[in-house]
Write a protein that holds these residues in place. Structure first.
Motif, short mmCIF file in Angstrom:
data_model
loop_
_atom_site.label_atom_id
_atom_site.label_comp_id
_atom_site.label_asym_id
_atom_site.label_seq_id
_atom_site.Cartn_x
_atom_site.Cartn_y
_atom_site.Cartn_z
N TRP A 1 0.83 -1.21 0.00
CA TRP A 1 0.00 0.00 0.00
C TRP A 1 0.87 1.26 0.00
N ALA A 2 1.87 1.27 0.85
CA ALA A 2 2.77 2.44 0.92
C ALA A 2 3.43 2.68 -0.43
N ALA A 3 3.86 1.60 -1.08
CA ALA A 3 4.50 1.74 -2.39
C ALA A 3 3.51 2.31 -3.41
N ALA A 4 2.26 1.85 -3.36
CA ALA A 4 1.25 2.34 -4.29
C ALA A 4 0.95 3.82 -4.05
N ILE A 5 0.96 4.24 -2.80
CA ILE A 5 0.73 5.65 -2.48
C ILE A 5 1.87 6.51 -3.04
N ILE B 1 10.27 4.26 -5.97
CA ILE B 1 9.90 4.24 -4.56
C ILE B 1 11.13 3.93 -3.69
N PRO B 2 11.59 4.89 -2.88
CA PRO B 2 12.71 4.61 -1.99
C PRO B 2 12.26 3.70 -0.84
N LEU B 3 13.07 2.74 -0.50
CA LEU B 3 12.71 1.78 0.55
C LEU B 3 12.47 2.49 1.88
N ASP B 4 13.35 3.42 2.24
CA ASP B 4 13.22 4.09 3.53
C ASP B 4 11.93 4.88 3.63
N LEU B 5 11.55 5.56 2.53
CA LEU B 5 10.32 6.35 2.56
C LEU B 5 9.10 5.44 2.64
N ALA B 6 9.13 4.33 1.91
CA ALA B 6 8.02 3.38 1.98
C ALA B 6 7.92 2.77 3.37
N ALA B 7 9.08 2.47 3.99
CA ALA B 7 9.09 1.91 5.34
C ALA B 7 8.50 2.90 6.33
N SER B 8 8.88 4.17 6.20
CA SER B 8 8.35 5.20 7.09
C SER B 8 6.84 5.32 6.94
N ALA C 1 6.87 -12.49 -5.53
CA ALA C 1 5.48 -12.66 -5.97
C ALA C 1 5.20 -11.93 -7.29
N ARG C 2 6.24 -11.37 -7.89
CA ARG C 2 6.11 -10.66 -9.16
C ARG C 2 5.15 -9.47 -9.07
N ILE C 3 5.24 -8.75 -7.94
CA ILE C 3 4.44 -7.54 -7.75
C ILE C 3 5.32 -6.30 -7.82
N LEU C 4 6.50 -6.38 -7.22
CA LEU C 4 7.46 -5.27 -7.28
C LEU C 4 8.73 -5.73 -7.96
N LEU C 5 9.48 -4.77 -8.46
CA LEU C 5 10.84 -5.03 -8.92
C LEU C 5 11.69 -3.82 -8.56
N MET D 1 12.15 1.34 -6.21
CA MET D 1 11.34 0.20 -6.63
C MET D 1 10.17 0.70 -7.48
N GLU D 2 9.59 -0.22 -8.24
CA GLU D 2 8.38 0.08 -8.99
C GLU D 2 7.57 -1.19 -9.15
N PHE D 3 6.32 -1.03 -9.48
CA PHE D 3 5.47 -2.18 -9.70
C PHE D 3 5.82 -2.81 -11.05
#
Length: 882
Positions: free
Chosen positions: A301-305, A310-317, A336-340, A346-348
């Motif tokens: 969800w955070a990644a989609a927002i 998508i930076p990992l640290d920002l998504a984690a926060s 699961a072939r959702i992110l790469l 990262m991106e979907f």
């Protein structure tokens, strides 16, 4: 033909794409063959999952190693971020340049395009969107020379921000002269409004775009066997095609699920394919995601927002978890072939997945997460503009801090040339709503944000701001002036005058009231339907006459008085004295420059026109050249620059540089066409161009311009310089439509006489009408010519007197005509108007039978570019046997 994908599964195979790949290969070959080769443009269209991304990836593979390849992708959740995609596209080049190198490569465009690209701080004035677009076009053009051969790839262009699409549409027009291959993919009919218009322009520049089709049953069978093995039987393969409709993305995902489930690809297993397919998209995908656990779902969800890179640290926060937990979640989503991607970005795997995940977030949770994302982005130091796309999604909640963040974001968007983004922020701020004491100011800022792009929107917001308590006096006066300007540009001149007068009546005498009086006289001075023109002129003369020009309000009134006196044909020397009094040491006063907004450019156009028609062409030329420099330096390449080029063209026309005049006026109309259609600036430039083309003898081209820009009744409510009735009347007569032409000139006569006096150079209807009536009504023709001479003598310039004498001569015969022509030539030789001098010389030579005068007239006509006049002189010389 297949392509590897993360996790070792088969990625989107390019079945049945041979024609598209061949076209791409040819385009790359042509690009790489020679640095002087013209660029190319490929556009691929198709529904979601049809294989656009896979095709673009293969184009990249074809080009890599032979060309520089930069790519970018639009995103459904980031369409509101201005310049997002073009920044992505140019990032490899931008990060490799030091600030000094960037400034060197981009030159004068650095200050204009740099802020939009994020490599320079914005200037102190609102950036012109068209100027920024032009700057981006030039920036990419220069980078292309540095990185030749260059391939630019843009995927999901239907989700690109409007500012990027504006640039792309403009850049596509330059590809014939640049060694760049641009490859674009988008879904048809997904973009709306201006974005759709820009994409249509891109498609038109590419010629026929390629529409990608679904796979045939044979291709689906080939894909199935290439993925699962040759033992996959025909019924099973047929069912794969039926379940997915031949959609390549869905086919690949379905086959990956078959592999994961170890399902045998035989007819007996075909019934299970529909269930597996549901798990690859929509609710099935969401259910699969939820099966990975709460933490993984929250991280997705955070990644989609966040949307992209998508930076990992920002998504984690945003997901409220430690970095270690976030890393585990990211790895499971990759498996699961959702992110790469990796920790840095990262991106979907596919936009369909990103959309499904984003839409699966409960509404309240999604809104809250956008609020948290705005806070996290701001905390990371990226600024209010970067956070604004999240703030736009937060529900209104009486939050004054959010209003201030949105106002700051709007200011940042305006500074880089993204007024639509600023408008969205301020409209959202109004819904919060602002505190009562700030409400009117937000409305004012919203009205100012749309001034360059939508006069009607500006009118609505500024009108509301003026009816809302909270604006101080200075801001109210500024709002009234800007509102009146928008009303004039929306052809609501009488309403503009009412608004200004109502506010002026509320004020005590002083600078603010004087400013409003100046604005009143400015708009009234260009009102074609003014009822009390003579009374207005008396009042303006009484107000401005004694002013020494101590401040800009006084200087503005002096300019307005000079313009009014010029249009009425009062004494030219007095007009010049008024103009000079409005300057400071011969230059524009501080705060009264071309890019200053307090008074606007219209006032300076009036100053320049007063100089033009009083034969002070050197001063007018200097003034309008300064306008062009100021606008180009500031990156204002929209309506302001279009009008400046038009007036430069008019200076050339008055000097007799007809070729230069035509070029400048056509350039003006080209710039105006980019702003919109049917605008007052089109009428100004078109009227000047028609007059120039008639002077050149190009009647057919003048007619074409008139038809293209609708130069015919009903006219707008403003006056035109030169007078539009006079110009159209002359055109109609030149086209052989004498009766219609005479009627148009009679309308001009009525309008001029209503003002009591008229300038015979600004509105030369009397000369043309007298000539047209000479044979059928010689008495009326003589009266018109005599009155024109009186008006010209009162005005007092050599040009006006010479033209009046030439008209009078055309109505006479014998020695009387020769004498009048001789006097006309003497006057016009002393004037700066070479074309009028050339006409008088030729007509004098014909009347006097003087070959020497004809030859001198011919030389002048050739020098002016007056082809029709030169042909007439040559014919007369041939008749004379010379």
């Amino acid at each position: 033909m297949t392509q590897g994908r993360p996790g070792g599964a088969t990625w989107a195979p390019l079945w049945e794409r041979d024609a598209e790949l061949a076209a791409a290969a040819r385009a790359v070959d042509e690009l790489c063959s020679d640095s002087m080769t013209a660029g190319g443009l490929l556009v691929f269209r198709g529904e979601a999952g049809i294989g656009k991304t896979a095709l673009l990836t293969e184009v990249r593979r074809i080009a890599e190693g032979r060309a520089t390849v930069w790519s970018a992708r639009g995103g459904e959740t980031v369409t509101s971020v201005p310049f997002n995609v073009v920044r992505q596209l140019l990032q490899p080049a931008l990060v490799s340049l030091t600030p000094d190198e960037a400034r060197e490569y981009l030159g004068d465009w650095y200050e204009i395009a740099g802020p939009a690209l994020g490599i320079a701080e914005p200037g102190g004035v609102q950036a012109d969107p068209q100027g920024v677009c032009d700057g981006l076009v030039e920036a990419v053009a220069r980078l292309a020379g540095l990185h030749w051969p260059l391939v630019l790839i843009i995927d999901d262009a239907h989700w690109a921000d409007q500012e990027t699409l504006h640039w792309l549409a403009a850049f596509a027009q330059r590809l014939a002269e640049l060694p760049v291959l641009v490859v674009v993919a988008h879904r048809p009919d997904e973009a709306k409004g201006d974005s759709a218009r820009h994409l249509a322009a891109v498609g038109a520049a590419s010629g026929p775009s390629t529409v990608l089709r679904a796979l045939t049953p044979d291709a689906a069978a080939g894909l199935t066997r290439a993925t699962l093995g040759e033992h996959a039987d025909a019924p099973f393969c047929r069912e794969v095609w039926a379940v997915t409709g031949g959609n390549p993305y869905e086919s690949v995902e379905l086959l990956a699920k078959v592999q994961d489930s170890e399902l045998e690809p035989v007819e007996g297993s075909a019934d299970e394919l529909r269930a597996l397919n549901r798990s690859a998209r929509g609710r099935g995908l969401v259910a699969r995601l939820e099966g990975l656990g709460t933490d993984v779902t929250r991280f997705a969800w955070a990644a989609a927002i966040l949307g992209e890179a998508i930076p990992l640290d920002l998504a984690a926060s945003l997901a409220g978890m430690t970095r270690e937990t976030a890393e585990r979640c990211a790895e499971r989503l990759r498996t699961a072939r959702i992110l790469l991607g990796d920790d840095r970005g990262m991106e979907f795997v596919h936009p369909l997945i990103a959309s499904a995940v984003y839409r699966s977030i409960p509404t309240a949770t999604r809104t809250a997460m956008h609020g948290q994302a705005a806070w996290a982005v701001t905390l990371s130091g990226r600024g209010a503009a970067a956070a604004s796309r999240h703030l736009l999604e937060v529900h209104p909640d009486d939050d004054p801090e959010l209003v201030e963040q949105l106002r700051q974001a709007a200011a940042e968007h305006l500074a880089v040339g993204a007024p639509d983004a600023a408008r969205r922020c301020l409209e959202r701020a109004l819904r919060e709503p602002p505190l009562p004491e700030n409400h009117a100011r937000v409305l004012y800022e919203l009205g100012c944000a749309t001034l360059l792009t939508s006069p009607a929107t500006t009118i609505r917001h500024l009108s509301e701001a003026l009816h809302t308590p909270g604006l101080d006096r200075t801001l109210r006066v500024d709002a009234v002036c800007r509102l009146s300007q928008a009303l004039v540009h929306n052809d609501q001149l009488e309403e503009a005058l009412r608004v200004v007068d109502a506010e002026a009546a509320r004020l005590e005498p002083g600078p603010d009231r004087m400013r409003l009086q100046g604005v009143h006289y400015m708009w009234e001075g260009i009102h074609a339907g003014e009822e009390d023109a003579t009374g207005r002129s008396r009042r303006l003369a009484a107000l401005a006459g004694p002013l020494p020009g101590r401040d800009n309000s006084e200087r503005a009134l002096l300019i307005l008085r000079a313009f009014d006196a010029m249009t009425r044909g009062e004494n030219a020397e007095e007009i010049v004295e008024l103009c000079d009094r409005a300057l400071v040491n011969g230059r524009l006063a501080p705060g009264l420059g071309w890019t200053d907004t307090e008074w606007g450019f219209e006032l300076l156009m009036m100053l320049g026109s007063a100089y033009i028609f009083t034969d002070r062409l050197d001063r007018a030329e200097s003034l309008f050249a300064e306008a062009v420099r100021a606008y180009e330096t500031a990156g204002w390449s929209g309506g302001h620059l279009a009008l400046a080029k038009a007036w430069v063209g008019l200076v050339h026309r008055r000097r007799g540089r007809l070729t230069e005049a035509e070029d400048s006026l056509r350039d003006s109309l080209r710039l105006a066409d980019r702003v919109g259609s049917g605008l007052p600036m089109h009428w100004d430039a078109a009227c000047m161009l028609i007059d120039t083309l008639l002077a050149r003898g190009k009647v057919d081209e003048a007619q074409e311009v008139a038809e293209r820009y609708g130069i015919a009744p009903p006219y707008p409510s403003t006056i035109f310089v030169p007078d539009i009735h006079s110009v159209r009347g002359r055109l109609l007569i030149a086209m052989g439509q004498r009766t219609e032409g005479v009627n148009e000139l009679e309308v001009a006569a009525k309008a001029s006489n209503a003002r009591g006096r008229y300038n015979t150079i600004v509105a030369p209807w009397a000369h043309d009408l007298a000539r047209a009536l000479a044979s059928e009504d010689p008495r009326r023709a003589a009266e018109l010519a005599a009155d024109a001479r009186v008006q010209a003598e009162l005005f007092g310039t050599e040009t006006a007197i010479g033209e009046a004498l030439r008209c009078a001569a055309s109505l006479e015969s014998g020695q009387r005509a020769v004498d009048l022509y001789a006097r006309a030539v003497a006057c016009l030789e002393a004037s700066p108007c070479a074309y009028e001098h050339a006409v008088a010389r030729v007509e004098y030579g014909i009347a006097a039978g003087a070959a020497g005068e004809l030859a001198r007239g011919l030389a002048l006509a050739d020098a002016c570019g007056a082809d029709g006049l030169a042909a007439r002189a040559r014919a007369s010389l041939e008749v004379a046997g010379v």
